[in-house]
Design a protein around this motif. Structure first.
Motif, PDB file in Angstrom:
ATOM      1  N   SER A 197      25.159  32.178  44.232  1.00  0.00           N
ATOM      2  CA  SER A 197      25.449  33.607  44.226  1.00  0.00           C
ATOM      3  C   SER A 197      24.642  34.294  43.145  1.00  0.00           C
ATOM      4  O   SER A 197      24.088  33.659  42.252  1.00  0.00           O
ATOM      5  CB  SER A 197      26.945  33.850  43.981  1.00  0.00           C
TER       6      SER A 197
ATOM      7  N   GLY B 136      24.669  31.718  49.300  1.00  0.00           N
ATOM      8  CA  GLY B 136      26.020  31.903  49.813  1.00  0.00           C
ATOM      9  C   GLY B 136      26.143  31.621  51.287  1.00  0.00           C
ATOM     10  O   GLY B 136      25.399  30.817  51.851  1.00  0.00           O
TER      11      GLY B 136
ATOM     12  N   CYS C 207      27.150  37.110  47.476  1.00  0.00           N
ATOM     13  CA  CYS C 207      26.204  36.370  48.307  1.00  0.00           C
ATOM     14  C   CYS C 207      25.024  37.290  48.591  1.00  0.00           C
ATOM     15  O   CYS C 207      25.120  38.507  48.449  1.00  0.00           O
ATOM     16  CB  CYS C 207      26.862  35.935  49.618  1.00  0.00           C
TER      17      CYS C 207
END
Length: 394
Positions: free
Chosen positions: A230, A166, A149
């Motif tokens: 991500s 994220g 993330c």
């Protein structure tokens, strides 16, 4: 002498009511004010940035820390990055080493900071990491399942830019008319636990009935991962990175036809107002134990020096109480084992002193890396001379 497992067992037998303390205003109190150090906790109590002070704290839970983070200070700008890795530290470490440099290169080339520039910096970082995966997956195939993330904040000439992938989070604390601090979440959690995220995935993958699956009581994308955005996680983005059945945890029943995850960030822009007092950037490990408002109240009601550590240790106290322990007992649990009690957690608190906005303050251009405890020169000098009106480009 008792083993660590024995110590945990003894601690867990203690009644939780001894440690679950709330004051008369129902504000969480932590039980971290002891002389026993937490050897897995790192902090910078208070440092200067161009618009005030910042406080920084990180605690390790995994055998190898997967949270990487940085604060970059310049004369006219401040950069914050929190990178919460999963599957290993390679992606989060790569982001820490490259994203800020990509951003500065793009700013130099375009003469501006903007939402488009931030997106391009994320894209360049993603492309670079996927190139690294492509070069090394023959030797280390599991690098295709490593991701991170990523949340970034930039303050430049009174404007805040936040970009997020994220479920790390940015929260701003603003003073209300009644002189109370109000927490506002600036980012959206890209997590399959959110109905909005599941609907987004189903809409973009109408031919895939298994795009989101409930597994062990948790919604997961393809039954594997919770976050929908991500850097990395190459095996869920390109068929060439698919893993064979010898890695059952990451094995897909059929090759992906198009990317399941994306590295396109959601971006928020805000001209900071006089009632905006501070920002909290933190990985999701913090938000598992504290609400946005609880974290903001801790920042507002405590001295600036060490306040990030105060937020973090309060969360650790809550995590310990969930297991009917004290934080002092949790401190005895070793890294790796700590992961069963809490995640790696990063907290950065950025205070905003509006009287400093627009002034030529003497702030050293420094790069501070969380937990690995390195401080060196930053590259913010390239922003000097950029026209303040460039933000109208957005």
């Amino acid at each position: 002498m008792l083993s660590w497992l024995g110590r945990i067992a003894v601690a867990c037998w203690r009644p939780v009511r001894r440690y679950a303390r709330m004051n008369k205003d129902n504000i969480i109190e932590d039980d971290s004010d002891s002389t026993i150090p937490d050897t897995l906790l790192w902090c910078k109590d208070l440092q200067k940035h161009s618009y005030g002070d910042f406080s920084f704290a990180v605690v390790q839970a995994n055998e190898i820390i997967e949270d990487h983070s940085q604060v970059e200070t310049g004369r006219d700008a401040t950069f914050v990055g929190v990178y919460d890795g999963h599957g290993g530290p390679e992606a989060s470490r790569y982001i820490s080493d490259h994203l800020f440099l990509h951003l500065m290169r793009l700013v130099r080339e375009n003469g501006s900071i903007s939402e488009d520039i931030l997106r391009s910096a994320f894209c360049a970082t993603e492309d670079g990491f996927l190139t690294l995966v492509r070069r090394t997956c023959g030797i280390k195939p599991l690098i295709a399942a490593i991701g991170s993330c990523c949340i970034v904040g930039v303050i430049w000439k009174g404007t805040l830019y936040v970009a997020n992938l994220g479920d790390s989070r940015a929260v701003i604390g603003s003073l209300s008319r009644s002189n109370k601090i109000v927490a506002e979440q600036l980012t959206k959690d890209h997590n399959a636990s959110m109905e909005e995220v599941r609907q987004e995935l189903r809409s973009s993958h109408p031919d895939d009935s298994h795009i989101v699956v409930m597994k062990h009581g948790v919604w997961r994308i393809k039954g594997i991962i919770q976050v929908s955005r991500s850097i990395g996680d190459a095996y869920l983005k390109q068929p060439e990175f698919s893993l064979d059945p010898s890695f059952p945890r990451f094995h897909l029943s059929e090759p992906i036809r198009r990317p399941v995850l994306t590295a396109v960030p959601s971006i928020y822009t805000r001209i900071l107002q006089p009632n905006d007092k501070f920002l909290i950037f933190a990985s999701d490990g913090l938000w598992e134990h504290l609400t946005n408002q609880e974290a903001a109240d801790i920042v507002y009601n405590n001295p600036r020096a060490g306040v990030a550590k105060k937020v973090l240790t309060t969360a650790l106290s809550v995590a310990a109480r969930k297991r009917e322990m004290r934080y002092d007992d949790l401190k005895k649990v070793e890294k790796g084992v700590r992961r069963y009690f809490h995640d790696d957690i990063t907290v950065v608190v950025i205070f905003i002193d509006h009287e400093l906005v627009g002034k030529k303050t003497c702030v050293p251009e420094l790069s501070v890396r969380g937990f690995i405890d390195t401080v060196g020169p930053s590259n913010f000098e390239i922003l000097q001379g950029i026209d303040a009106n460039a933000r109208s480009f957005i």
